[in-house]
Scaffold this motif. Structure first.
Motif, short mmCIF file in Angstrom:
data_model
loop_
_atom_site.label_atom_id
_atom_site.label_comp_id
_atom_site.label_asym_id
_atom_site.label_seq_id
_atom_site.Cartn_x
_atom_site.Cartn_y
_atom_site.Cartn_z
N SER A 150 0.82 -1.22 0.00
CA SER A 150 0.00 0.00 0.00
C SER A 150 0.85 1.27 0.00
O SER A 150 0.32 2.37 -0.09
CB SER A 150 -0.94 0.00 1.21
N GLY A 151 2.19 1.11 0.14
CA GLY A 151 3.07 2.26 0.08
C GLY A 151 3.59 2.77 1.41
O GLY A 151 4.29 3.78 1.46
N ASP A 152 3.27 2.08 2.49
CA ASP A 152 3.77 2.49 3.80
C ASP A 152 5.21 2.00 4.00
O ASP A 152 5.54 0.86 3.63
CB ASP A 152 2.88 1.93 4.92
N VAL A 153 6.05 2.86 4.57
CA VAL A 153 7.45 2.50 4.80
C VAL A 153 7.55 1.46 5.90
O VAL A 153 6.98 1.63 6.98
CB VAL A 153 8.27 3.75 5.18
N THR A 154 8.28 0.38 5.63
CA THR A 154 8.46 -0.69 6.61
C THR A 154 9.92 -0.86 7.03
O THR A 154 10.21 -1.59 7.97
CB THR A 154 7.94 -2.03 6.06
N GLY A 155 10.83 -0.19 6.33
CA GLY A 155 12.24 -0.30 6.72
C GLY A 155 13.11 0.48 5.75
O GLY A 155 12.70 0.82 4.64
N GLU A 156 14.33 0.76 6.18
CA GLU A 156 15.29 1.41 5.30
C GLU A 156 16.71 1.04 5.72
O GLU A 156 16.95 0.66 6.87
CB GLU A 156 15.11 2.93 5.27
N TRP A 157 17.63 1.16 4.78
CA TRP A 157 19.02 0.77 5.01
C TRP A 157 19.89 1.52 4.01
O TRP A 157 19.47 1.78 2.87
CB TRP A 157 19.18 -0.73 4.81
N ALA A 158 21.10 1.86 4.42
CA ALA A 158 22.01 2.55 3.49
C ALA A 158 23.44 2.35 3.96
O ALA A 158 23.71 2.16 5.15
CB ALA A 158 21.68 4.04 3.43
N THR A 159 24.36 2.40 3.02
CA THR A 159 25.77 2.35 3.35
C THR A 159 26.60 2.94 2.23
O THR A 159 26.18 2.92 1.06
CB THR A 159 26.25 0.91 3.62
N ASP B 123 17.73 10.27 -1.56
CA ASP B 123 17.07 10.13 -2.85
C ASP B 123 16.14 8.92 -2.88
O ASP B 123 15.09 8.95 -3.52
CB ASP B 123 18.12 10.01 -3.97
N ALA B 124 16.52 7.83 -2.19
CA ALA B 124 15.64 6.67 -2.13
C ALA B 124 14.36 7.02 -1.36
O ALA B 124 13.26 6.60 -1.75
CB ALA B 124 16.36 5.50 -1.46
N ARG B 125 14.49 7.80 -0.30
CA ARG B 125 13.29 8.23 0.44
C ARG B 125 12.40 9.09 -0.45
O ARG B 125 11.16 8.97 -0.41
CB ARG B 125 13.71 9.02 1.67
N ALA B 126 13.02 9.97 -1.23
CA ALA B 126 12.23 10.85 -2.11
C ALA B 126 11.51 10.03 -3.17
O ALA B 126 10.33 10.26 -3.45
CB ALA B 126 13.15 11.87 -2.76
N ALA B 127 12.21 9.08 -3.79
CA ALA B 127 11.58 8.23 -4.81
C ALA B 127 10.47 7.39 -4.18
O ALA B 127 9.43 7.14 -4.81
CB ALA B 127 12.63 7.34 -5.48
N ALA B 128 10.68 6.95 -2.94
CA ALA B 128 9.63 6.20 -2.24
C ALA B 128 8.41 7.09 -2.02
O ALA B 128 7.26 6.64 -2.13
CB ALA B 128 10.16 5.69 -0.90
N GLY B 129 8.67 8.38 -1.71
CA GLY B 129 7.55 9.32 -1.57
C GLY B 129 6.78 9.50 -2.86
O GLY B 129 5.54 9.58 -2.87
N LEU B 130 7.51 9.55 -3.99
CA LEU B 130 6.85 9.64 -5.29
C LEU B 130 6.00 8.40 -5.56
O LEU B 130 4.85 8.50 -6.02
CB LEU B 130 7.89 9.78 -6.40
N LEU B 131 6.58 7.22 -5.29
CA LEU B 131 5.84 5.99 -5.52
C LEU B 131 4.58 5.94 -4.67
O LEU B 131 3.49 5.56 -5.14
CB LEU B 131 6.74 4.78 -5.20
N ARG B 132 4.69 6.37 -3.41
CA ARG B 132 3.52 6.42 -2.52
C ARG B 132 2.48 7.39 -3.08
O ARG B 132 1.26 7.14 -3.02
CB ARG B 132 3.97 6.83 -1.13
N HIS B 133 2.95 8.50 -3.66
CA HIS B 133 2.05 9.47 -4.28
C HIS B 133 1.32 8.84 -5.47
O HIS B 133 0.10 9.00 -5.62
CB HIS B 133 2.86 10.68 -4.75
N TYR B 134 2.03 8.09 -6.28
CA TYR B 134 1.42 7.42 -7.43
C TYR B 134 0.37 6.40 -6.97
O TYR B 134 -0.72 6.30 -7.55
CB TYR B 134 2.46 6.68 -8.26
#
Length: 402
Positions: A37-46, A157-168
């Protein structure tokens, strides 16, 4: 029975360049997981250590001082595969991100089920949901009212793209045009790679781990031949000073050791002054000492029972690396990294000053000019082996009088 869909994994990578077939590599990965449904369930970066120069720093703003603490891709490949497994991979310009991630897995002899046609590209779908949308991530985010602060950081940038996907997904109102991909992704075969246990490393780690320069330069402190026991005493002093304090117990141990090996007060006074002078030489960065390092030197002087003005005297007596170094007409100069001025401009300035730009680092090269003095490039590694000075572009321009 079909596996229930997990949702999405929105990815972004920062790279050394644009072509993995030209040996460009991933240097940062950000992943944001969303449910169906587009809700954030986790994130990771390195950050990822590519074992080479970092490319256009003016774009990604990643420094080699941080990268040298980062794991290689092979050390995080198992983690990345686990984070993407079972999910539809999404990105803004998915073709680019998928190409680089796939390329890194290929280097390891593994195959990753990544392709634009089995993922969601928020750039490609933007006109469908926002007819006036531009192509770039910042413009799409502005139109969709999605936050984007710190562009060209992989997780940002991944968070921003995730926001766009949630918007779509919200605009689709349940009629998602790529719904079949959720089932496809759930059964895609990702390589079964072990978790190497590598710790994710974020930007700025060098300030945390390298802030105290004593811990970084003690292995380069010069030997002291006289008196014969001086190195033993100074080796003990090295260990004591690592935490920037000398406790009463440690002070007693130093006194007892000095007495046991026959070092008198005059010996210790000279050794402490010589020790401070050696630290002063090591503290120089590009011919100058930073305020933070001067403060540390003053602190060490106090621990060694030397007056604060001894630091000033030590720095004044220290021969700065480039007070004595001079380039001569005809000297060969090599360049590494992508500097703000550009390689062509720097080479032209070298020629105008009478020097010869050289494409490789050999023993005949007099100087290596680096966009980042901590660079991991092959040229820099060879320069360090050969003892060739490495300077920043700013220092090079000062050396050439330009």
């Amino acid at each position: 029975m079909a596996t229930a869909p997990y949702g999405y994994a929105v990815v972004d990578v920062e790279t050394t360049g644009l072509r993995p077939d030209w040996h460009d590599r991933v240097i940062e990965v950000g992943i944001v997981q969303l449910d169906a449904s587009g809700d954030v369930t986790g994130e990771w970066a390195t950050l990822v250590n590519p074992g080479r120069d970092l490319g256009p720093r003016r774009i990604h703003r990643i420094v080699a001082a941080d990268i040298r603490h980062a794991p290689a891709f092979e050390e995080v490949a198992g983690t990345i595969a686990a984070l993407l497994r079972g999910r539809v991979v999404a990105a803004h310009n998915l073709a680019f991100d998928a190409l680089f991630i796939s390329g890194e897995f290929t280097r390891l002899g593994a195959s990753a089920p990544l392709a634009p046609e089995v993922g969601v590209c928020t750039m490609r779908w933007a006109p469908h949901f926002m007819p006036e949308a531009p192509r770039n991530l910042a413009g799409c985010c502005a139109l969709a009212d999605v936050p984007l602060s710190g562009h060209h950081d992989a997780l940002v940038d991944a968070r921003a793209a995730a926001g766009l996907l949630r918007h779509y997904l919200g605009l689709a109102e349940g009629r998602v045009p790529w719904r079949d991909l959720l089932e496809t992704a759930a059964s895609a075969r990702w390589p079964d790679l072990p978790d190497a246990g590598a710790t994710a490393v974020r930007r700025g780690v060098s300030a945390e781990r390298d802030g105290h320069f004593l811990a970084r330069i003690l292995d380069r402190m010069p030997r002291v031949p006289e008196p014969a026991v001086a190195d033993s005493y100074l080796g003990l002093l090295d260990r004591v000073l690592l935490d920037r304090r000398i406790s009463p117990t440690q002070a007693d141990a130093l006194v007892e050791f000095a007495a046991a090996v026959g070092l008198g007060r005059a010996d210790l006074y000279r050794l402490h002054h010589d020790y401070l002078a050696a630290l002063a030489r090591a503290a120089l960065v590009d011919g100058a000492v930073t305020p933070a390092r001067r403060d540390e030197l003053v602190g060490v002087a106090g621990l060694l029972e030397l007056p604060p003005e001894s630091v000033t005297r030590a720095l004044e007596r220290t021969v700065r690396p480039f007070d004595r170094f001079r380039l001569e007409p005809g000297d060969r100069v090599a360049f590494t990294g992508e500097a703000e001025l550009g390689r062509d401009v720097l080479e032209a300035r070298a020629r105008s000053a009478g020097y010869v730009p050289h494409p490789r680092v050999t023993k005949e090269v007099a100087l290596l000019v680096a966009a980042d003095p901590d660079t991991l490039s092959g040229k820099a590694r060879r320069a360090r082996i050969y003892g060739i000075p490495i300077v920043t572009t700013g220092t090079f321009l000062r050396l050439t009088g330009q």
